[in-house]
Write a protein that holds these residues in place. Structure first.
Motif, PDB file in Angstrom:
ATOM      1  N   PRO A 297       0.839  -1.207   0.000  1.00 42.10           N
ATOM      2  CA  PRO A 297       0.000   0.000   0.000  1.00 42.10           C
ATOM      3  C   PRO A 297       0.871   1.252   0.000  1.00 42.10           C
ATOM      4  O   PRO A 297       1.769   1.389   0.829  1.00 42.10           O
ATOM      5  CB  PRO A 297      -0.813  -0.135   1.288  1.00 42.10           C
ATOM      6  CG  PRO A 297      -0.049  -1.078   2.144  1.00 42.10           C
ATOM      7  CD  PRO A 297       0.700  -2.001   1.232  1.00 42.10           C
TER       8      PRO A 297
ATOM      9  N   PHE B 299      -0.547   4.713  -1.346  1.00 44.34           N
ATOM     10  CA  PHE B 299      -1.320   5.943  -1.147  1.00 44.34           C
ATOM     11  C   PHE B 299      -2.805   5.611  -1.201  1.00 44.34           C
ATOM     12  O   PHE B 299      -3.206   4.543  -1.679  1.00 44.34           O
ATOM     13  CB  PHE B 299      -0.964   7.036  -2.156  1.00 44.34           C
ATOM     14  CG  PHE B 299      -1.001   6.605  -3.609  1.00 44.34           C
ATOM     15  CD1 PHE B 299      -2.197   6.542  -4.302  1.00 44.34           C
ATOM     16  CD2 PHE B 299       0.171   6.292  -4.279  1.00 44.34           C
ATOM     17  CE1 PHE B 299      -2.236   6.158  -5.639  1.00 44.34           C
ATOM     18  CE2 PHE B 299       0.152   5.909  -5.609  1.00 44.34           C
ATOM     19  CZ  PHE B 299      -1.059   5.834  -6.292  1.00 44.34           C
ATOM     20  N   ALA B 300      -3.612   6.531  -0.687  1.00 44.86           N
ATOM     21  CA  ALA B 300      -5.059   6.318  -0.626  1.00 44.86           C
ATOM     22  C   ALA B 300      -5.782   7.407  -1.396  1.00 44.86           C
ATOM     23  O   ALA B 300      -5.348   8.556  -1.437  1.00 44.86           O
ATOM     24  CB  ALA B 300      -5.524   6.300   0.825  1.00 44.86           C
TER      25      ALA B 300
ATOM     26  N   VAL C  24      -7.418   2.250  -1.272  1.00 47.58           N
ATOM     27  CA  VAL C  24      -5.981   2.210  -1.046  1.00 47.58           C
ATOM     28  C   VAL C  24      -5.317   1.607  -2.276  1.00 47.58           C
ATOM     29  O   VAL C  24      -5.667   0.500  -2.706  1.00 47.58           O
ATOM     30  CB  VAL C  24      -5.622   1.386   0.201  1.00 47.58           C
ATOM     31  CG1 VAL C  24      -4.105   1.288   0.361  1.00 47.58           C
ATOM     32  CG2 VAL C  24      -6.243   2.006   1.450  1.00 47.58           C
ATOM     33  N   TRP C  25      -4.373   2.343  -2.846  1.00 48.72           N
ATOM     34  CA  TRP C  25      -3.655   1.873  -4.023  1.00 48.72           C
ATOM     35  C   TRP C  25      -2.369   1.187  -3.585  1.00 48.72           C
ATOM     36  O   TRP C  25      -1.660   1.677  -2.700  1.00 48.72           O
ATOM     37  CB  TRP C  25      -3.337   3.043  -4.959  1.00 48.72           C
ATOM     38  CG  TRP C  25      -4.558   3.598  -5.631  1.00 48.72           C
ATOM     39  CD1 TRP C  25      -5.303   4.679  -5.236  1.00 48.72           C
ATOM     40  CD2 TRP C  25      -5.179   3.094  -6.807  1.00 48.72           C
ATOM     41  NE1 TRP C  25      -6.350   4.876  -6.084  1.00 48.72           N
ATOM     42  CE2 TRP C  25      -6.312   3.924  -7.075  1.00 48.72           C
ATOM     43  CE3 TRP C  25      -4.911   2.034  -7.672  1.00 48.72           C
ATOM     44  CZ2 TRP C  25      -7.153   3.715  -8.162  1.00 48.72           C
ATOM     45  CZ3 TRP C  25      -5.748   1.828  -8.757  1.00 48.72           C
ATOM     46  CH2 TRP C  25      -6.855   2.653  -8.985  1.00 48.72           C
ATOM     47  N   HIS C  26      -2.082   0.056  -4.240  1.00 50.27           N
ATOM     48  CA  HIS C  26      -0.913  -0.753  -3.913  1.00 50.27           C
ATOM     49  C   HIS C  26       0.043  -0.792  -5.094  1.00 50.27           C
ATOM     50  O   HIS C  26      -0.368  -0.667  -6.247  1.00 50.27           O
ATOM     51  CB  HIS C  26      -1.331  -2.178  -3.551  1.00 50.27           C
ATOM     52  CG  HIS C  26      -2.249  -2.267  -2.379  1.00 50.27           C
ATOM     53  ND1 HIS C  26      -3.576  -1.814  -2.424  1.00 50.27           N
ATOM     54  CD2 HIS C  26      -2.069  -2.768  -1.124  1.00 50.27           C
ATOM     55  CE1 HIS C  26      -4.146  -2.023  -1.247  1.00 50.27           C
ATOM     56  NE2 HIS C  26      -3.253  -2.602  -0.448  1.00 50.27           N
TER      57      HIS C  26
ATOM     58  N   LYS D 221       5.780  11.229   0.062  1.00 53.61           N
ATOM     59  CA  LYS D 221       4.492  11.468   0.724  1.00 53.61           C
ATOM     60  C   LYS D 221       4.030  12.914   0.518  1.00 53.61           C
ATOM     61  O   LYS D 221       2.851  13.172   0.259  1.00 53.61           O
ATOM     62  CB  LYS D 221       4.603  11.158   2.219  1.00 53.61           C
ATOM     63  CG  LYS D 221       4.768   9.678   2.526  1.00 53.61           C
ATOM     64  CD  LYS D 221       4.928   9.461   4.028  1.00 53.61           C
ATOM     65  CE  LYS D 221       5.096   7.986   4.352  1.00 53.61           C
ATOM     66  NZ  LYS D 221       5.268   7.753   5.797  1.00 53.61           N
TER      67      LYS D 221
ATOM     68  N   SER E 115      -3.937  10.701  -0.293  1.00 48.43           N
ATOM     69  CA  SER E 115      -3.292  10.757   1.020  1.00 48.43           C
ATOM     70  C   SER E 115      -2.187   9.724   1.089  1.00 48.43           C
ATOM     71  O   SER E 115      -2.313   8.620   0.541  1.00 48.43           O
ATOM     72  CB  SER E 115      -4.319  10.488   2.123  1.00 48.43           C
ATOM     73  OG  SER E 115      -3.673  10.316   3.383  1.00 48.43           O
TER      74      SER E 115
ATOM     75  N   ASP F  11      -1.256   8.591   3.963  1.00 47.37           N
ATOM     76  CA  ASP F  11      -1.541   7.850   5.182  1.00 47.37           C
ATOM     77  C   ASP F  11      -2.366   6.616   4.827  1.00 47.37           C
ATOM     78  O   ASP F  11      -3.562   6.691   4.573  1.00 47.37           O
ATOM     79  CB  ASP F  11      -2.320   8.728   6.167  1.00 47.37           C
ATOM     80  CG  ASP F  11      -2.607   8.014   7.478  1.00 47.37           C
ATOM     81  OD1 ASP F  11      -2.088   6.892   7.672  1.00 47.37           O
ATOM     82  OD2 ASP F  11      -3.356   8.568   8.310  1.00 47.37           O
ATOM     83  N   VAL F  12      -1.700   5.480   4.774  1.00 44.11           N
ATOM     84  CA  VAL F  12      -2.397   4.235   4.436  1.00 44.11           C
ATOM     85  C   VAL F  12      -2.496   3.317   5.648  1.00 44.11           C
ATOM     86  O   VAL F  12      -2.596   2.092   5.522  1.00 44.11           O
ATOM     87  CB  VAL F  12      -1.696   3.522   3.260  1.00 44.11           C
ATOM     88  CG1 VAL F  12      -1.899   4.283   1.982  1.00 44.11           C
ATOM     89  CG2 VAL F  12      -0.206   3.338   3.540  1.00 44.11           C
TER      90      VAL F  12
END
Length: 241
Positions: free
Chosen positions: A69, A71-72, A77-79, A101, A116, A118-119
């Motif tokens: 993971p 970023f969101a 959530v993108w991986h 980030k 974001s 924050d994942v």
């Protein structure tokens, strides 16, 4: 004879091609259409020299629902997944670094960040190393930036008073990122050319003023120089009674 020449040229070109730093990245159209990757990928490429080509089909690496993971986007959530390798590992490390980030969260086309960093995981923070020739950085800063910005005492009387000085910008928390990407920030794109990175000005829309022409090595040197100067003393914050 022609095919012999063609084979010879191909053999000569092979070592150069092998040295290319690049990989393809599979990304779904829903992510591409946000414009986020056009914001994210060039900044990584400028820092590392690794070129990433986005593809909707199979690629060397991928952004999707599986993997690390990174970023969101809202609740999505993108991986990032890859088979490994120096260039792809560098991209993953950069996405998880402090600079990466900040870059992720700086994408705000309508003033509101869409992604974001924050994942929900604790990541090791990577300390960004400043590289570049300080002496060269001062010389390039004075010759290319000094017509607008006060670089140091040398050009204090020749700059434009309405533009921030280097010492003032050195106080900004994100000063390093600003200097590394200054040619993308207004008004610089209208008159700045970076060798091998920016597109030439359209013939029908030439630069309105004498263009600034720098290389990526110049930009690194400028960053090294700015990192060596003392931030401006802005005094203590005003205390309200």
């Amino acid at each position: 004879m022609f095919w012999k020449v063609a084979i010879s040229l191909a053999l000569l070109a092979s070592p150069i091609a092998a040295q290319d730093k690049a990989f393809s990245l599979q990304a779904p159209d829903t992510l591409v259409q946000t414009g986020f990757l056009k914001h994210l990928l060039p900044r990584f490429s400028l820092k590392t020299g690794v070129r990433i080509t986005v593809t909707e089909g199979a690629g060397d690496a991928a952004l999707g629902a599986e993997g690390m993971p990174v970023f969101a986007q809202g609740e999505t959530v993108w991986h990032f997944t890859s088979p490994g390798g120096e260039d792809m590992d560098a991209f993953q490390d950069w996405l998880l670094s402090e600079v990466g980030k900040r870059t992720i969260e700086a994408f705000a086309p309508d003033g509101t960040p869409l992604f974001s960093a924050d994942v929900g995981r604790v990541q090791a923070v990577e300390t960004t190393q400043i590289t570049g020739n300080v002496v060269r950085g001062e010389a390039v800063s004075l010759s290319q930036c000094g017509r607008c910005h006060v670089v140091n005492e040398t050009n204090r009387m020749n700059a434009i008073g309405s533009t921030p000085s280097f010492a003032l910008m050195r106080t900004f928390p994100d000063w390093q990122e600003r200097f590394e990407t200054f040619f993308m920030l207004r008004p610089h794109p209208a008159f700045t050319q970076v060798t091998g990175i920016t597109e030439p000005f359209p013939e029908n829309l030439p630069s309105p003023i004498a263009p600034i022409e720098v290389s990526w090595e110049d930009i690194e040197a400028i960053g090294a120089y700015v990192g060596s100067i003392t931030p401006a003393d802005l005094g203590k914050p005003i205390q309200l009674q």
